[in-house]
Design a protein around this motif. Sequence first.
Motif, short mmCIF file in Angstrom:
data_model
loop_
_atom_site.label_atom_id
_atom_site.label_comp_id
_atom_site.label_asym_id
_atom_site.label_seq_id
_atom_site.Cartn_x
_atom_site.Cartn_y
_atom_site.Cartn_z
N LYS B 112 0.85 -1.20 0.00
CA LYS B 112 0.00 0.00 0.00
C LYS B 112 0.88 1.24 0.00
N GLU B 113 0.50 2.20 -0.81
CA GLU B 113 1.21 3.49 -0.86
C GLU B 113 2.71 3.28 -0.96
N PHE B 114 3.09 2.39 -1.84
CA PHE B 114 4.52 2.15 -2.06
C PHE B 114 4.90 2.79 -3.39
N VAL B 125 7.92 -1.89 -16.29
CA VAL B 125 7.26 -1.93 -17.59
C VAL B 125 5.76 -2.07 -17.38
N GLY B 126 5.38 -2.85 -16.39
CA GLY B 126 3.97 -3.06 -16.08
C GLY B 126 3.51 -2.15 -14.96
N GLU B 131 6.66 -5.24 -9.34
CA GLU B 131 7.75 -4.85 -10.23
C GLU B 131 8.38 -3.55 -9.72
N ARG B 132 7.55 -2.67 -9.15
CA ARG B 132 8.06 -1.44 -8.55
C ARG B 132 9.04 -1.78 -7.43
N ALA B 133 8.67 -2.74 -6.59
CA ALA B 133 9.56 -3.14 -5.48
C ALA B 133 10.86 -3.74 -6.01
N PHE B 134 10.76 -4.55 -7.05
CA PHE B 134 11.96 -5.17 -7.65
C PHE B 134 12.91 -4.09 -8.19
N CYS B 135 12.34 -3.13 -8.93
CA CYS B 135 13.16 -2.05 -9.50
C CYS B 135 13.82 -1.25 -8.37
N TYR B 136 13.07 -1.01 -7.31
CA TYR B 136 13.60 -0.26 -6.17
C TYR B 136 14.76 -1.03 -5.52
N ILE B 137 14.60 -2.31 -5.32
CA ILE B 137 15.67 -3.11 -4.71
C ILE B 137 16.94 -3.03 -5.55
N LEU B 138 16.82 -3.23 -6.86
CA LEU B 138 18.03 -3.22 -7.71
C LEU B 138 18.66 -1.83 -7.75
#
Lengths: 255, 255
Positions: B112-114, B125-126, B131-138
Amino acid sequence: MCQLLGMNCNVPTDIVFSFTGFAMRGGHTDTHHDGWGIAFFEGAGVRHFVDHQAAIASPIAELIKRYPIKSTNVIAHIRKATQGQVALENCHPFVRELWGQYWVFAHNGDLKEFNPLLNGAFRPVGTTDSERAFCYILQQLRARFGEQRPPLDQLRSVLSALVHEIATHGTFNMLLSSGGELFAHCSTNLFWLVRQHPFDTAKLSDEDVSVDFSQVTTPNDRVAIIVTQPLTTNEQWTAFQPGELKLFIDGCATP
Amino acid sequence: MCQLLGMNCNVPTDIVFSFTGFAMRGGHTDTHHDGWGIAFFEGAGVRHFVDHQAAIASPIAELIKRYPIKSTNVIAHIRKATQGQVALENCHPFVRELWGQYWVFAHNGDLKEFNPLLNGAFRPVGTTDSERAFCYILQQLRARFGEQRPPLDQLRSVLSALVHEIATHGTFNMLLSSGGELFAHCSTNLFWLVRQHPFDTAKLSDEDVSVDFSQVTTPNDRVAIIVTQPLTTNEQWTAFQPGELKLFIDGCATP
């Protein structure tokens, strides 16, 4: 050397017919047996299949031939290793994300002494000159345009300079797509055609298969096929000029 | 919500047995029918299959069940959409390249609200929170360690802080691998076991299938399986603690 196959259409179309002939060159009618791969855009997503087995022996290639995945942009590749060992990470096409879009790339040819400075934004996983070139292209596009994708004419102009620079290192036939368009650059061998109304029957040159496209299309469908060597015996293929970069959109080659 | 399946082994192993049970939950024994995906590391390369169809209806899932692809690190996912429409670009696992290695990620839960600030190095991309969390981690790993992959203990320590930060936004069960190791984080539901000598027969809970692993293994084989809900009825599964980040290497959970 390797072989390339690309498809760009105005409506989602399956590539079963063309891929069937193309895959025969992966160890049967030709010697490109060091792996193969294919990527299909589906909306913003990509289905990406790679295999280090010969295309004629691959259960996944069998599936692609039987399962009509529909896409407006497809890039396929069969590999005969020149640089980089036979391994999954060296199979084309390669996929990376730039500007929130997936980019798909495949290369036919051989680059000599091509060791550009890669700043880390895009780094090769395998050991091919091809993946190095792909990473370099994406790095330079981001460096030039920052975090915003530019209009297509600006993209094309910068890409044109990049591919000509890379081609000074050797043979650089390549296909590149981010899902909405397909770029094709020819150093030596690349042919194209557009299938459109009135559709006719096409006969594969690598296998005894024909298809009457008038039975499986609507009058508005338009499908551009780009390939290293013509796939059919009874259609009119146009050779690219050496050094030519063509842009295909909605099944049309733009001037 | 979705379900996760991970495998980490000391020798390349096929996941046919576990995937067969898992895929039944993709529309048959459970309602996770909004797409599925699986990624297999093979050396430095990745075979990545995603499909927006239900796993029980997917010809590609059928292939995976019949074609024993061997891998030491596998991540699979079946999706029940919570955020992001049913579309190929929203199917897990997601793949990106960092430090010249492919990274594979899948998530079960709801954030929520991430909306972290993404600087463009990795962009979704989606439209999923995952995917937002994955991009943030990398992005954060690169920001912290620059262009050089750090030793595993440092990576684990920084990753641990990152996943705990993300988990403050909601449920964050996740699997992450760069091919040599598998990280698993539990917010709510995650179980694991290690299959090793002496091997025994295992019975799937979702389908009437058993396998006698002693017939298909050597005494040195070690296979860790991580899953949202136990896959078999006669094996001892251990529940993760909420907030626990486990690191699996060569089929072992490291302390």
